[in-house]
Design a protein around this motif. Structure first.
Motif, short mmCIF file in Angstrom:
data_model
loop_
_atom_site.label_atom_id
_atom_site.label_comp_id
_atom_site.label_asym_id
_atom_site.label_seq_id
_atom_site.Cartn_x
_atom_site.Cartn_y
_atom_site.Cartn_z
N GLU A 239 0.84 -1.19 0.00
CA GLU A 239 0.00 0.00 0.00
C GLU A 239 0.88 1.24 0.00
O GLU A 239 1.87 1.32 0.72
CB GLU A 239 -0.91 0.02 1.23
CG GLU A 239 -1.85 1.22 1.26
CD GLU A 239 -2.70 1.27 2.52
OE1 GLU A 239 -3.93 1.42 2.41
OE2 GLU A 239 -2.11 1.17 3.61
N TYR A 255 -4.94 7.75 -11.36
CA TYR A 255 -4.41 6.53 -10.76
C TYR A 255 -5.52 5.78 -10.00
O TYR A 255 -6.17 6.35 -9.13
CB TYR A 255 -3.27 6.87 -9.78
CG TYR A 255 -2.00 7.31 -10.46
CD1 TYR A 255 -0.97 6.40 -10.74
CD2 TYR A 255 -1.83 8.63 -10.86
CE1 TYR A 255 0.19 6.81 -11.38
CE2 TYR A 255 -0.67 9.04 -11.50
CZ TYR A 255 0.33 8.12 -11.76
OH TYR A 255 1.48 8.53 -12.39
N HIS A 257 -7.27 3.82 -7.20
CA HIS A 257 -6.92 3.91 -5.79
C HIS A 257 -8.00 3.27 -4.92
O HIS A 257 -9.14 3.09 -5.35
CB HIS A 257 -6.72 5.37 -5.39
CG HIS A 257 -7.88 6.26 -5.74
ND1 HIS A 257 -8.03 6.81 -7.00
CD2 HIS A 257 -8.94 6.66 -5.01
CE1 HIS A 257 -9.14 7.53 -7.03
NE2 HIS A 257 -9.72 7.45 -5.83
N ASP A 258 -7.62 2.94 -3.69
CA ASP A 258 -8.57 2.35 -2.74
C ASP A 258 -9.44 3.41 -2.09
O ASP A 258 -10.62 3.20 -1.83
CB ASP A 258 -7.82 1.56 -1.66
CG ASP A 258 -7.06 0.37 -2.22
OD1 ASP A 258 -7.51 -0.17 -3.25
OD2 ASP A 258 -6.04 -0.02 -1.65
N LEU A 272 -3.41 3.74 -2.36
CA LEU A 272 -3.49 2.84 -3.51
C LEU A 272 -2.53 1.68 -3.33
O LEU A 272 -1.63 1.72 -2.49
CB LEU A 272 -3.19 3.61 -4.81
CG LEU A 272 -1.88 4.41 -4.88
CD1 LEU A 272 -0.76 3.54 -5.41
CD2 LEU A 272 -2.06 5.62 -5.77
#
Length: 324
Positions: A239, A255, A257-258, A272
């Motif tokens: 992460e 990008y 991403h989480d 991310l």
């Protein structure tokens, strides 16, 4: 698998009629009838409930499945005669005229659309006159979509100039398009002749595109399952947490991403996962004062060292002597 987006639209329209006539149809039977996989059919069924008989969101198709059979709970609502309000008729006419001008649209599809538009104009009455005073101009992505769609239909190769945000550069390449799909944005999956590998291109990053005379001949490839998204990092991937200021919010756009949490200064704290965290060091250099890598700490330290070395390189440059 539908060859392109227009074929997929045709399939989904036919699917509505097919399901109305076959209440409780089995998933396997419907998939076989349409020549698609069961997963592709389930994906279509996830979209259909978002469609309906009103632009205002009412009267949506109430279609669901238990994985074995398909149930349509409100087919009679769709069977009722469609009544368009003036604003709905205007929106339909403007959109239809705009789509009919798209380059790359097959002539048969264009003529069918024009015939349908003429019927709608006759039914719309005064609204048709109002719509004729409006027009839509497609952004560049619309033209790119049309060219890709045409290339897929005609099995032709494409030349593209493509912007890569990760490398911050434009590259020119020839590709054999495989399919168009949408996951948040619209993408082209293609076999790239430059890298000799399958690549995915986001249409709004295509700076230029040209249809070539060469035949498109991508190798036989198993299509990727995109049900969980375009980029599917592994849970084991490291992460990376990046904090960006207001000028770096574009990172969340480019990008996968989480999470992206708002910061008090108008920036974002972005989390991310990536199998290669070192690849984000270039991102940190691009951000400059607009952002920083928070974790992992070794990557953050590496990015700071790279920035320091870059600045030192500029400081070592000799000062130009302007004396004559």
């Amino acid at each position: 698998m539908a060859a392109n987006a227009i074929d997929q639209t045709r399939r989904m329209l036919s699917l509505v009629t097919y399901l109305r006539e076959r209440p409780g149809a089995h998933v396997a039977d419907v998939a076989r009838a349409f020549g698609i996989t069961e997963d592709e059919l389930i994906s279509d069924l996830d979209v259909l409930p978002m469609c309906g008989t009103s632009f205002r969101g009412g009267d949506l198709l109430d279609i669901d499945t238990d994985g074995d059979r398909i149930w349509w709970h409100n087919p009679d609502d769709v069977a009722a005669p469609l009544r368009l309000a003036a604003d709905e008729a205007t929106a339909l006419l403007v959109a239809a005229r705009a789509v009919s001008t798209l380059p790359g649209l097959r002539e048969g599809d264009r003529q069918a659309l024009l015939r349908a538009t003429a019927k709608l104009e006759a039914a719309a009455g005064e609204a048709a006159g109002a719509s004729s005073r409006l027009s839509v101009t497609f952004e560049s992505e619309g033209g790119v979509f049309a060219e890709v769609d045409r290339a897929i239909s005609e099995r032709r190769r494409l030349w593209v100039k493509y912007y890569s945000p990760a490398r911050d550069e434009l590259t020119e390449r020839e590709v054999d398009p495989i399919r168009l799909f949408a996951v948040g944005h619209t993408y082209m999956e293609a076999w790239c002749r430059l890298s000799e590998a399958r690549r995915t291109f986001r249409l709004d990053r295509v700076a230029e595109i040209r249809l070539l005379d060469e035949v498109s001949a991508p190798p036989e490839l198993e299509l990727r399952d995109l049900s969980e998204g375009l980029v599917q990092p592994s849970a084991e991937d490291p992460e990376v947490v990046v904090e960006v200021g207001p000028g770096g919010r574009w990172v969340a756009e480019y990008y996968p991403h989480d999470s992206a949490e708002e910061l008090p200064d108008g920036g974002l704290r972005i989390s991310l996962r990536t199998p290669d965290p070192a690849s984000l060091r270039r991102l940190a250099l691009r951000l400059g004062q607009d952002g920083r890598i928070v974790t992992p700490h070794d990557l953050a330290d590496s990015a700071r060292r790279a920035a320091t070395e870059a600045l030192a390189g500029y400081e070592d440059q000799p000062t130009p002597d302007h004396r004559s």
